[in-house]
Design an enzyme around this catalytic site. Structure first.
Site, PDB file in Angstrom:
ATOM      1  CG  HIS A   1       7.211 -29.810  19.344  1.00 57.56           C
ATOM      2  ND1 HIS A   1       6.399 -29.373  18.336  1.00 57.56           N
ATOM      3  CD2 HIS A   1       6.489 -30.729  20.041  1.00 57.56           C
ATOM      4  CE1 HIS A   1       5.229 -30.003  18.404  1.00 57.56           C
ATOM      5  NE2 HIS A   1       5.267 -30.825  19.429  1.00 57.56           N
ATOM      6  N   GLY A   2      10.998 -28.744  21.502  1.00 52.58           N
ATOM      7  CA  GLY A   2      12.426 -28.489  21.554  1.00 52.58           C
ATOM      8  C   GLY A   2      12.785 -27.377  22.518  1.00 52.58           C
TER       9      GLY A   2
ATOM     10  CG  ASP B   1       3.659 -36.978  20.480  1.00 54.96           C
ATOM     11  OD1 ASP B   1       2.474 -36.588  20.467  1.00 54.96           O
ATOM     12  OD2 ASP B   1       4.621 -36.224  20.721  1.00 54.96           O
ATOM     13  CG  HIS B   2       3.784 -34.622  16.914  1.00 58.40           C
ATOM     14  ND1 HIS B   2       2.993 -33.681  16.295  1.00 58.40           N
ATOM     15  CD2 HIS B   2       4.104 -34.122  18.122  1.00 58.40           C
ATOM     16  CE1 HIS B   2       2.855 -32.637  17.102  1.00 58.40           C
ATOM     17  NE2 HIS B   2       3.508 -32.887  18.223  1.00 58.40           N
TER      18      HIS B   2
ATOM     19  CB  SER C   1      10.822 -29.697  27.537  1.00 59.96           C
ATOM     20  OG  SER C   1      10.616 -31.078  27.674  1.00 59.96           O
TER      21      SER C   1
ATOM     22  CG  ASN D   1       2.735 -34.044  24.752  1.00 57.46           C
ATOM     23  OD1 ASN D   1       1.865 -34.506  25.476  1.00 57.46           O
ATOM     24  ND2 ASN D   1       2.704 -34.161  23.434  1.00 57.46           N
TER      25      ASN D   1
ATOM     26  CG  HIS E   1       1.894 -31.218  21.710  1.00 53.35           C
ATOM     27  ND1 HIS E   1       2.314 -32.125  20.755  1.00 53.35           N
ATOM     28  CD2 HIS E   1       0.664 -31.631  22.086  1.00 53.35           C
ATOM     29  CE1 HIS E   1       1.359 -33.033  20.566  1.00 53.35           C
ATOM     30  NE2 HIS E   1       0.354 -32.746  21.358  1.00 53.35           N
ATOM     31  N   GLY E   2       5.037 -29.288  24.112  1.00 58.67           N
ATOM     32  CA  GLY E   2       6.135 -28.382  24.417  1.00 58.67           C
ATOM     33  C   GLY E   2       6.237 -28.016  25.879  1.00 58.67           C
TER      34      GLY E   2
ATOM     35  CB  THR F   1      13.419 -31.006  25.174  1.00 59.04           C
ATOM     36  OG1 THR F   1      12.921 -30.867  23.841  1.00 59.04           O
ATOM     37  CG2 THR F   1      14.838 -30.479  25.235  1.00 59.04           C
TER      38      THR F   1
END
Length: 277
Positions: free
Chosen positions: A171-172, A75-76, A202, A222, A199-200, A225
């Site tokens: 993200h996060g 990833d990334h 969580s 995805n 993405h992100g 976290t």
């Protein structure tokens, strides 16, 4: 990998970030309980520290034992050398993140990676826009939401297999609820059949995730976290149960509780796939 595991007509996946064989095992155990296939993602930070041959061998053998498919994804990644390494060790897919470059440079870099990876039948994911948040050095702002004109240009001029577009997730940790641009997901589905990665995942509510999954061009969500938080929860349970005290420290109990916490989180996420079918 003989056929692409993500395609226009493939099933939908959750992709969980893992950093060790133990983390991969816990996620795979959760997937096996739900009889779901799963993607195991390695960030660049984790990839640098992993014994690549060992985890590739473990995933191959354990998924046969559990009668599921588990796919390894880098990833990334912004460094070509690491992508080459992932290809050489048999990762099933890689993400080249050149979203901090100009659109033309992003297109050229992505095509260079596609040319390299496709020779080994490995899928390539790439990003348009800048997905907000912070994960292994990835950052951005709301201003990074992908423009439909850029997406059209990108998919028209690349051979990318999976498209990651900034649609409002991050993200996060979220500070408040994100504003997801569902209209952009819909518009993307009209201009390309290329599978979309969100993405992100969580921290999104079940309602948000189910709505995202209702768009059948979304093939990959995805989760990073929440895997880490589940790991932490397992440790906190051990502290509460006093099995980390010096005189009664029980490493087997610690590992069991961490495993069970990550497995439980995985099962709860994969239940959403069943509800979305």
């Amino acid at each position: 990998m003989m056929e692409p595991y993500i395609s226009q007509n493939s099933k939908q996946f959750f992709a969980f970030n893992v950093w060790s064989i133990e983390a991969a095992k816990a996620v795979m155990d959760g997937a096996a309980r739900m009889e779901c296939d799963v993607i195991l993602q390695t960030s660049m930070k984790a990839f640098k520290q992993l014994d690549k041959e060992e985890i590739r061998t473990f995933v191959n053998r354990y998924m046969e034992r559990k009668k599921i498919h588990a796919y390894l994804h880098l990833d990334h990644c912004r460094e070509v050398d690491f992508i080459k390494e992932a290809i050489n060790y048999g990762w099933d897919s890689v993400m080249i993140d050149a979203s901090d470059k100009t659109l033309n440079d992003n297109i050229q870099i992505t095509n260079d990676i596609c040319k390299m990876a496709h020779k080994q039948k490995i899928l390539v994911e790439a990003e348009v826009g800048r997905i907000p948040g912070s994960e292994d050095g990835v950052g951005g702002t709301e201003a990074g939401i992908a423009r439909i004109e850029d997406i059209k240009c990108f998919v028209r001029n690349t051979n990318v297999d999976i498209l990651a577009a900034a649609v409002g997730t991050a993200h996060g940790f979220y500070k408040g609820m994100p504003r997801i641009h569902y209209d952009l997901i819909e518009r993307i589905s009209r201009i390309t059949a290329i599978p979309l990665a969100v993405h992100g995942g969580s921290g999104l509510t079940e309602e948000m995730l189910l709505k995202i999954l209702s768009y059948k061009n979304v093939k990959k969500i995805n989760v990073s976290t929440e895997v880490k938080l589940a790991y932490r929860q397992g440790i906190e349970e051990c502290i509460q149960k006093e099995c980390t005290d010096r005189g009664a420290f029980d490493p087997l109990e610690v590992e069991r509780r961490i495993h069970d916490s990550v497995e439980y989180m995985t099962v709860n996420k994969l239940k959403l796939l069943k509800r979305a079918e």
